[in-house]
Enzyme design. Sequence first.
Site, PDB file in Angstrom:
ATOM      1  N   THR A  59      86.690  45.079  74.636  1.00  0.00           N
ATOM      2  CA  THR A  59      87.515  44.609  75.733  1.00  0.00           C
ATOM      3  C   THR A  59      87.823  43.163  75.376  1.00  0.00           C
ATOM      4  O   THR A  59      87.101  42.567  74.587  1.00  0.00           O
ATOM      5  CB  THR A  59      86.681  44.617  77.044  1.00  0.00           C
ATOM      6  OG1 THR A  59      86.088  45.881  77.192  1.00  0.00           O
ATOM      7  CG2 THR A  59      87.520  44.317  78.250  1.00  0.00           C
TER       8      THR A  59
ATOM      9  N   ARG B 239      90.238  59.237  81.821  1.00  0.00           N
ATOM     10  CA  ARG B 239      89.141  58.341  82.198  1.00  0.00           C
ATOM     11  C   ARG B 239      89.637  56.908  82.408  1.00  0.00           C
ATOM     12  O   ARG B 239      90.352  56.356  81.586  1.00  0.00           O
ATOM     13  CB  ARG B 239      88.077  58.344  81.105  1.00  0.00           C
ATOM     14  CG  ARG B 239      86.889  57.409  81.377  1.00  0.00           C
ATOM     15  CD  ARG B 239      86.938  56.184  80.493  1.00  0.00           C
ATOM     16  NE  ARG B 239      85.730  55.355  80.657  1.00  0.00           N
ATOM     17  CZ  ARG B 239      85.568  54.155  80.108  1.00  0.00           C
ATOM     18  NH1 ARG B 239      86.516  53.639  79.360  1.00  0.00           N
ATOM     19  NH2 ARG B 239      84.471  53.469  80.297  1.00  0.00           N
TER      20      ARG B 239
ATOM     21  N   GLY C 252      88.127  53.114  83.005  1.00  0.00           N
ATOM     22  CA  GLY C 252      86.899  52.324  82.930  1.00  0.00           C
ATOM     23  C   GLY C 252      86.908  51.181  83.936  1.00  0.00           C
ATOM     24  O   GLY C 252      87.661  51.203  84.916  1.00  0.00           O
ATOM     25  N   ASP C 253      86.099  50.171  83.679  1.00  0.00           N
ATOM     26  CA  ASP C 253      85.964  49.084  84.651  1.00  0.00           C
ATOM     27  C   ASP C 253      87.047  48.015  84.533  1.00  0.00           C
ATOM     28  O   ASP C 253      87.282  47.268  85.492  1.00  0.00           O
ATOM     29  CB  ASP C 253      84.589  48.412  84.524  1.00  0.00           C
ATOM     30  CG  ASP C 253      84.401  47.750  83.165  1.00  0.00           C
ATOM     31  OD1 ASP C 253      84.760  48.383  82.149  1.00  0.00           O
ATOM     32  OD2 ASP C 253      83.896  46.614  83.115  1.00  0.00           O
TER      33      ASP C 253
ATOM     34  N   THR D 144      82.704  42.951  79.955  1.00  0.00           N
ATOM     35  CA  THR D 144      82.884  43.855  78.823  1.00  0.00           C
ATOM     36  C   THR D 144      81.595  44.621  78.612  1.00  0.00           C
ATOM     37  O   THR D 144      80.518  44.038  78.618  1.00  0.00           O
ATOM     38  CB  THR D 144      83.269  43.087  77.540  1.00  0.00           C
ATOM     39  OG1 THR D 144      83.257  44.018  76.447  1.00  0.00           O
ATOM     40  CG2 THR D 144      82.283  41.957  77.219  1.00  0.00           C
ATOM     41  N   GLY D 145      81.701  45.922  78.453  1.00  0.00           N
ATOM     42  CA  GLY D 145      80.492  46.705  78.255  1.00  0.00           C
ATOM     43  C   GLY D 145      80.731  48.155  78.611  1.00  0.00           C
ATOM     44  O   GLY D 145      81.876  48.610  78.656  1.00  0.00           O
TER      45      GLY D 145
ATOM     46  N   GLY E  87      81.582  50.638  80.680  1.00  0.00           N
ATOM     47  CA  GLY E  87      82.350  50.512  81.906  1.00  0.00           C
ATOM     48  C   GLY E  87      81.808  51.222  83.134  1.00  0.00           C
ATOM     49  O   GLY E  87      81.893  50.701  84.252  1.00  0.00           O
TER      50      GLY E  87
END
Lengths: 339, 339
Positions: free
Chosen positions: A205, A233, A235-236, A256-257, A259
């Site tokens: 990200t 999908r 994500g965050d 970032t990670g 999500g």
Amino acid sequence: MIRKIIIALIACSAFASLATQYPITIAIHGGAGTIDKNKMTAAMQVKYKSKLKEAVDKGYAVMEKGGTSQQAVIAAIQVLEDSPLFNAGRGAVYTFEGEHELDASIMYGKTLNAGAVAGVKQVKSPIALAEQVMENSVHVLLSGQGAEEFAKRQGIELVENSYFDTKKRYESLLKAKKKIAEKLAKSKSIKAAYQQLDVKYKYGTVGAVALDQYGDLTAGTSTGGMTAKRFGRIGDSPIIGAGTYANNDSCAVSATGHGEYFIRYHVAADICARMQYQGISLQDAADTVINKVLVKAGGSGGIIAVDRQGNIAMPFNSSGMYRASRKQGESAVVKIFKE
Amino acid sequence: MIRKIIIALIACSAFASLATQYPITIAIHGGAGTIDKNKMTAAMQVKYKSKLKEAVDKGYAVMEKGGTSQQAVIAAIQVLEDSPLFNAGRGAVYTFEGEHELDASIMYGKTLNAGAVAGVKQVKSPIALAEQVMENSVHVLLSGQGAEEFAKRQGIELVENSYFDTKKRYESLLKAKKKIAEKLAKSKSIKAAYQQLDVKYKYGTVGAVALDQYGDLTAGTSTGGMTAKRFGRIGDSPIIGAGTYANNDSCAVSATGHGEYFIRYHVAADICARMQYQGISLQDAADTVINKVLVKAGGSGGIIAVDRQGNIAMPFNSSGMYRASRKQGESAVVKIFKE
């Protein structure tokens, strides 16, 4: 007498200007994850660090010339989106079907306005489209073809989906699909097949947070999502409160990670909430969420954050996080690993 | 001696059972907005109240028989989804293009697991699909066709999009489009055209929150979104933290209202955060967010919430909110307007 009044007025306005001047500050990230120190050559490190420095300096320069934190965040993120090194824009990973679907979001701490896009395939700079959603639509989150129709109306630059093709990411897709197929041959559970994937397929990200001289905070995030992602999908990164949050009353955060954990623990907004409601420092709030709450839950990744005093926090619980920051009157600091 | 031990063990287990028994509690909503008391006939009020009572009683009965809050929330929401009275499932509003795109989400407070779907067109019960995402996928949020592909794999009941057609909602679409066209004839701003729409076009959601005897909280929300919505707009209902949040450490919340404000102010998670971090009551946290923060921002709507002690809060800042609740050992309370 008139001369005295003029001098007093000048002194007064100079004081007012000093009093309202905030220390311009910017922090950026290019993703967190299993960045293996031993496998990363010195030349590769130089390449990443150089691009991170370029991005953070560009954002800083915008604010130094009187620009807002919003303009700085967009400028910094676009440098990273345009580079194939990072999983956003140009270097976006592939979906299971071999395409690219990009997400981004931005939030302005002064007004709590926000804009986000999910699953766009033809938008060169997803963060620019997120800004358009924030400025010129009544909505916060637009998705898919609808978001692209909006992009066309707003005159946002469109590209073919193949613009995002890179050899490196395609090889990652093939590896991920092979691992998924091997697991599915033994068990029918798609859930299990994805769970065993190394976190390096789940990460990547870019983001930026900034404080401008007017005291306004902005946070932004842009991503290509998860390698081999399926089923539309999301994500965050396009979720306000999870991947991005900014509020002048607390702080600006870009995450970032992995999500799914960042959504369930609404990480960005939670850091702001802890700071505001518990009266703790930015560093303490960020450390608690990343190194305690998320670690306990099994969610890996990191965040960058800045508050209104120009404090910066960049905790991560993974082996590395591409990151850089710059404070007023100082030069950029660029790092990859824990130091 | 053995008899004494047995008696002691029975007493001990009875005590443990008493100590761990939580008061089963459920609250539901069928949307908030400009419900005009003068225009709503007594017969209509009876119709709405009767369906709300059916839903809350159904959810309550599930927990009375030993079921979990998750099962209760699904059962209650499905009664509302199956009714054409509410903007969710069967009674979903129309998009600008004359289709129906449904959103839903669910969160389980014990594990902070969550599942959500956005923009599904053929899923009879979006809340059931959200539960499948939570239980059987590695993701939290799935969207569009991808979410429907996942639904097929999980054996979720699919219907034609026309299943959601109702005369009342179609007339609302025609009215909304007429208002939008009239405004666009004067100004080219789509933003302005949508901003002038009455809030009745922007509302309508159903949701449920529950506490079971095991002390576990669940929150769920389902909606057809905003009348005449465009550009793949996603509202707050499928956003964990905005429309839905549940955490055993604080409370379970389901929201209904002008979704964009609920995303920007991450309303559901913010109520939980204020309760947890400020140590205030559920009622105070919910009132502050709905009647102070949102009112100041211009965001209208309401929420339903329950905590682990079985306290219920149902504040709304609009003229009405279809709602019902039931506490252990009591009968259902059903209301529409402020009382």
